[in-house]
Design an enzyme around this catalytic site. Structure first.
Site, PDB file in Angstrom:
ATOM      1  N   GLU A 265     -11.389   0.107  -3.278  1.00 49.99           N
ATOM      2  CA  GLU A 265     -10.555   0.673  -2.198  1.00 49.99           C
ATOM      3  C   GLU A 265      -9.349   1.366  -2.827  1.00 49.99           C
ATOM      4  O   GLU A 265      -9.253   1.483  -4.047  1.00 49.99           O
ATOM      5  CB  GLU A 265     -10.097  -0.438  -1.236  1.00 49.99           C
ATOM      6  CG  GLU A 265      -9.227  -1.492  -1.889  1.00 49.99           C
ATOM      7  CD  GLU A 265      -8.923  -2.680  -0.978  1.00 49.99           C
ATOM      8  OE1 GLU A 265      -9.426  -2.744   0.155  1.00 49.99           O
ATOM      9  OE2 GLU A 265      -8.181  -3.575  -1.422  1.00 49.99           O
TER      10      GLU A 265
ATOM     11  N   ASP B 152       0.820  -1.219   0.000  1.00 48.61           N
ATOM     12  CA  ASP B 152       0.000   0.000   0.000  1.00 48.61           C
ATOM     13  C   ASP B 152       0.856   1.273   0.000  1.00 48.61           C
ATOM     14  O   ASP B 152       0.652   2.172   0.841  1.00 48.61           O
ATOM     15  CB  ASP B 152      -0.904   0.036   1.252  1.00 48.61           C
ATOM     16  CG  ASP B 152      -1.704  -1.241   1.454  1.00 48.61           C
ATOM     17  OD1 ASP B 152      -2.113  -1.845   0.443  1.00 48.61           O
ATOM     18  OD2 ASP B 152      -1.931  -1.626   2.617  1.00 48.61           O
TER      19      ASP B 152
HETATM   20  O1  FUB Z   1      -3.281  -3.495   3.516  1.00 48.30           O
HETATM   21  C1  FUB Z   1      -4.597  -3.720   3.964  1.00 48.30           C
HETATM   22  C2  FUB Z   1      -5.570  -3.390   2.898  1.00 48.30           C
HETATM   23  O2  FUB Z   1      -5.316  -4.174   1.740  1.00 48.30           O
HETATM   24  C3  FUB Z   1      -5.493  -1.972   2.389  1.00 48.30           C
HETATM   25  O3  FUB Z   1      -6.018  -1.022   3.259  1.00 48.30           O
HETATM   26  C4  FUB Z   1      -6.208  -2.133   1.113  1.00 48.30           C
HETATM   27  O4  FUB Z   1      -6.126  -1.066   0.240  1.00 48.30           O
HETATM   28  C5  FUB Z   1      -5.580  -3.402   0.580  1.00 48.30           C
HETATM   29  O5  FUB Z   1      -4.358  -3.146  -0.064  1.00 48.30           O
END
Ligand code: FUB
Length: 345
Positions: A244, A31
């Protein structure tokens, strides 16, 4: 590449075809949010660990406990790991799951923005401050008032305004906030409370930040992502709809909102005329990587544009043990972005 297909992957062969290699191998990082501060690249990633939590579609196996900040003077150059920048034990309101963070600078102070679950199991977004881009950071006592869900990305516009983009469905809980109040009802399933396939998809949020960057200056607004006819993308449009990993960057005066499509594993983008959108869907920036999640940031450095992303190649496909990578991105004359294949054929 979803996890159920990794059994057949020859990782040695895949790594030869990969367009980039992990920037660090002594810890798992994911991320990545990249910014240029003091002529250096600073990367604010999640710090992946194997805490032994069971794999589920709510992301319980992403049980991260702290953040490390990485920096480099040049792309491809030596990477410095500045050690623990913030630990969940030092965040009074947060209990677990330090997910994808971001950072920004204002008046010589550095702000780390991060999501974590509070003691009621609800994702909130917090802020921590430092005098240095690499931290260590000191967390505020409480999360941002009325914050919810995950994956904050804080963009500074040319007029000095800062905007936070955030949200994530499934484990990111966005679908539980549809009425403005957290829906704690059962079932505790990632897809419960989502709109039907023929309804508009859930949207990420944006809010202008207060002058001190510690609170929202306004009620968060939905970020409209529309198709070329101006219609909102539908919930069943899994290859294009928001899941996301929001990011915002500006290129030649236009605002580029990019994000992950989650269960279909693309990094896509949409272009708008203002930081609030609406943003018109334009295409894919990155095709699926090894590992379930895909997450990115985009940053200009020394006249070139780069995609910071992750995959699970170093861990041989373990979903929650990822590694940050970097690849250059190219724009076409019309402002569209050339799609990257993370592995050459
Ligand atoms: O790293 C945890 C979660 O996985 C992140 O918040 C999302 O965007 C995904 O990458």
């Amino acid at each position: 590449m979803p996890e159920d297909s990794i059994d057949h992957i020859d990782f040695e062969e895949l790594n030869k075809r990969s367009i980039s290699t992990p920037i660090v191998t002594h810890l798992y990082t994911a991320d990545p949010s990249a910014h240029v501060f003091n002529n250096k690249i600073f990367i604010y990633p999640s710090h992946d660990i194997d805490a032994g939590d069971a794999f589920d579609d709510l992301g319980s196996h992403f049980a991260m406990k702290d953040y490390h900040v990485l920096s480099m003077e040049d792309i491809g150059g030596k990477v410095t790991d500045h050690g623990v920048a913030l630990c969940v034990e030092n965040v009074p309101w947060a209990e677990r799951q330090m997910w994808a963070p971001d950072a920004n600078e204002k008046d010589g102070k550095y702000y780390l923005f991060f999501p974590a679950k509070d003691y009621e199991g609800i994702f909130r977004i917090g802020v921590a401050i430092s005098d240095k881009p690499q931290g260590p950071f000191t967390a505020m006592k409480n999360p941002i008032t009325h914050s919810f869900s995950i994956d904050p990305a804080v963009f500074k516009d040319d007029d000095g305004s800062y905007y936070m983009y955030f949200g994530g469905i499934w484990g990111g809980q966005l679908q539980r906030w549809r009425t403005g109040i957290f829906n704690a009802n059962q079932p505790d399933s990632p897809t419960a409370f989502l709109p039907d396939d023929d309804e508009p998809a859930l949207l990420p949020y944006v809010a202008k930040m207060s002058d001190d960057l510690l609170e929202f200056a306004e009620k968060p607004k939905e970020v409209m992502i529309v198709d070329k006819n101006g219609n909102l993308l539908l919930a069943g449009d899994n290859d294009r709809r928001f899941f996301e990993a929001a990011w915002l960057h500006k290129y030649k005066g236009k605002y580029y909102f990019s994000y992950s499509t989650g269960d279909t594993h693309f990094i896509c983008y949409a272009i708008g005329e203002t930081p609030y959108g609406p943003f018109t869907y334009k295409g894919r920036i990155l095709n699926p990587v090894v590992g379930w999640t895909s997450h990115h940031s985009i940053c200009e450095f020394k006249g070139k544009w780069y995609l910071f992303y992750h995959d699970s190649s170093l861990s041989k496909g373990v979903t929650h043990l990822r590694s940050v990578k970097i690849a250059e991105i190219k724009y076409n004359e019309d402002g569209t972005i050339q799609t990257l294949d993370p592995y050459k054929n």
